[in-house]
Design an enzyme around this catalytic site. Structure first.
Site, PDB file in Angstrom:
ATOM      1  N   HIS A 173      26.057  28.438 -20.856  1.00 21.15           N
ATOM      2  CA  HIS A 173      24.758  27.961 -20.348  1.00 21.15           C
ATOM      3  C   HIS A 173      23.781  27.756 -21.519  1.00 21.15           C
ATOM      4  O   HIS A 173      23.076  26.738 -21.578  1.00 21.15           O
ATOM      5  CB  HIS A 173      24.239  28.998 -19.338  1.00 21.15           C
ATOM      6  CG  HIS A 173      22.889  28.753 -18.752  1.00 21.15           C
ATOM      7  ND1 HIS A 173      22.668  28.586 -17.405  1.00 21.15           N
ATOM      8  CD2 HIS A 173      21.654  28.671 -19.326  1.00 21.15           C
ATOM      9  CE1 HIS A 173      21.372  28.403 -17.179  1.00 21.15           C
ATOM     10  NE2 HIS A 173      20.725  28.456 -18.334  1.00 21.15           N
ATOM     11  N   GLN A 195      14.064  25.674 -24.729  1.00 21.25           N
ATOM     12  CA  GLN A 195      13.294  26.104 -23.552  1.00 21.25           C
ATOM     13  C   GLN A 195      11.885  26.544 -23.911  1.00 21.25           C
ATOM     14  O   GLN A 195      11.021  26.621 -23.043  1.00 21.25           O
ATOM     15  CB  GLN A 195      14.006  27.276 -22.839  1.00 21.25           C
ATOM     16  CG  GLN A 195      15.319  26.887 -22.189  1.00 21.25           C
ATOM     17  CD  GLN A 195      15.937  28.064 -21.472  1.00 21.25           C
ATOM     18  OE1 GLN A 195      16.623  28.875 -22.066  1.00 21.25           O
ATOM     19  NE2 GLN A 195      15.685  28.169 -20.171  1.00 21.25           N
ATOM     20  N   GLY A 227      19.173  35.278 -21.037  1.00 19.91           N
ATOM     21  CA  GLY A 227      19.374  34.382 -22.171  1.00 19.91           C
ATOM     22  C   GLY A 227      18.187  33.451 -22.295  1.00 19.91           C
ATOM     23  O   GLY A 227      17.425  33.278 -21.330  1.00 19.91           O
ATOM     24  N   HIS A 253      22.154  24.225 -23.234  1.00 14.93           N
ATOM     25  CA  HIS A 253      20.736  23.929 -23.503  1.00 14.93           C
ATOM     26  C   HIS A 253      20.558  23.240 -24.858  1.00 14.93           C
ATOM     27  O   HIS A 253      19.700  22.356 -25.005  1.00 14.93           O
ATOM     28  CB  HIS A 253      19.896  25.210 -23.502  1.00 14.93           C
ATOM     29  CG  HIS A 253      19.403  25.639 -22.153  1.00 14.93           C
ATOM     30  ND1 HIS A 253      18.600  24.834 -21.361  1.00 14.93           N
ATOM     31  CD2 HIS A 253      19.570  26.793 -21.457  1.00 14.93           C
ATOM     32  CE1 HIS A 253      18.313  25.490 -20.238  1.00 14.93           C
ATOM     33  NE2 HIS A 253      18.893  26.680 -20.267  1.00 14.93           N
ATOM     34  N   CYS A 292      18.096  29.512 -14.019  1.00 16.19           N
ATOM     35  CA  CYS A 292      17.618  29.101 -15.337  1.00 16.19           C
ATOM     36  C   CYS A 292      16.098  29.270 -15.365  1.00 16.19           C
ATOM     37  O   CYS A 292      15.416  28.866 -14.425  1.00 16.19           O
ATOM     38  CB  CYS A 292      17.993  27.647 -15.609  1.00 16.19           C
ATOM     39  SG  CYS A 292      17.453  27.076 -17.233  1.00 16.19           S
ATOM     40  N   LEU A 293      15.614  29.839 -16.443  1.00 17.72           N
ATOM     41  CA  LEU A 293      14.170  30.056 -16.557  1.00 17.72           C
ATOM     42  C   LEU A 293      13.410  28.733 -16.594  1.00 17.72           C
ATOM     43  O   LEU A 293      12.213  28.708 -16.324  1.00 17.72           O
ATOM     44  CB  LEU A 293      13.856  30.889 -17.802  1.00 17.72           C
ATOM     45  CG  LEU A 293      14.452  32.314 -17.784  1.00 17.72           C
ATOM     46  CD1 LEU A 293      14.210  33.017 -19.118  1.00 17.72           C
ATOM     47  CD2 LEU A 293      13.867  33.123 -16.630  1.00 17.72           C
TER      48      LEU A 293
END
Ligand code: GNR
Ligand code: NI
Length: 206
Positions: free
Chosen positions: A167, A83, A78, A171, A125-126
């Site tokens: 999630h 992000q 995702g 964000h 999480c990236l």
């Protein structure tokens, strides 16, 4: 029947958008430029994103393939627009069920139902690379959103997809998975991330 006030600035793409690349891996392969993923603590990750509106058509069409390209390359399941530095209520998801692409574009996603039953699973999480922790959330979630053609959709998810959708919507509200942990665990992870990022920077000699 009255007019739905939510429709006054609904995301309404031009017709061309519905036949343009959706951002599936087939058209977001190496030809699509990837975006830089912001790493915590970046203030953009803590801001509340704004709804995608009627005037955001071109931006969304540009962003979605780049977000898929970035997500698949990472790799991740995702990716939310904040992000990659864009404060829009937009996210992409692909759990690759049975190794096959199944891209989902979520525009203005909303949680319309959560189960009382909870489930705990390990999340990453990236934007917190290399950091993982067990997160407890509602086991099932019902999500309403618009797809890239502007069509209203609903998903009722459980398992990994339920966690991933929650999630991603987190964000859009400036919330990271570590916010679901104790202060002690969150501080441990944030300090470890800072240390590892410093180390990586020093290794490259920047
Ligand atoms: O790649 C990801 N894996 C993941 C695993 C469990 C729960 C959520 C996720 S999302 C994450 C990618 C990411 O950072 N999305 O915002
Ligand atoms: Ni994330």
């Amino acid at each position: 029947m009255g007019v739905d006030p939510g429709d006054t600035d609904r995301y309404m793409p031009a017709m061309s958008a519905t036949i343009s690349p959706t951002g599936s891996p087939i058209d977001s392969n190496d030809t699509v430029e990837r975006l830089r993923i912001l790493i915590a603590p970046d203030p953009v990750l803590r801001a509340k994103a704004r709804p995608v509106g009627a005037g955001d058509d071109a931006l969304v069409r540009d962003l979605v393939p780049r977000m898929f390209s970035t997500m698949y390359h990472a790799p991740g399941i995702g990716l939310a627009a904040p992000q990659v530095g864009t404060g829009l209520r937009l996210a992409v998801v692909d759990l690759m069920p049975d190794e096959k692409p199944h891209p989902i574009v979520l525009i203005n996603p909303e949680i319309i139902g959560l189960s009382d039953e909870l489930a705990t699973r390990e999340e990453g999480c990236l934007s917190l690379p290399g950091q993982y922790a067990d997160v407890t959330r509602p086991a099932r979630a019902k999500i309403r959103y618009q797809d890239q053609s502007g069509t209203r959709q609903e998903i009722e998810a459980d398992g990994l997809l339920a966690a991933c959708l929650q999630h991603e919507i987190d964000h859009l509200d400036g919330v990271l998975f570590v916010d679901h942990l104790s202060n002690l665990k969150r501080n441990m992870i944030m300090r470890r991330l800072a240390k590892e990022m410093r180390q990586k920077r020093d290794d490259v000699g920047r």
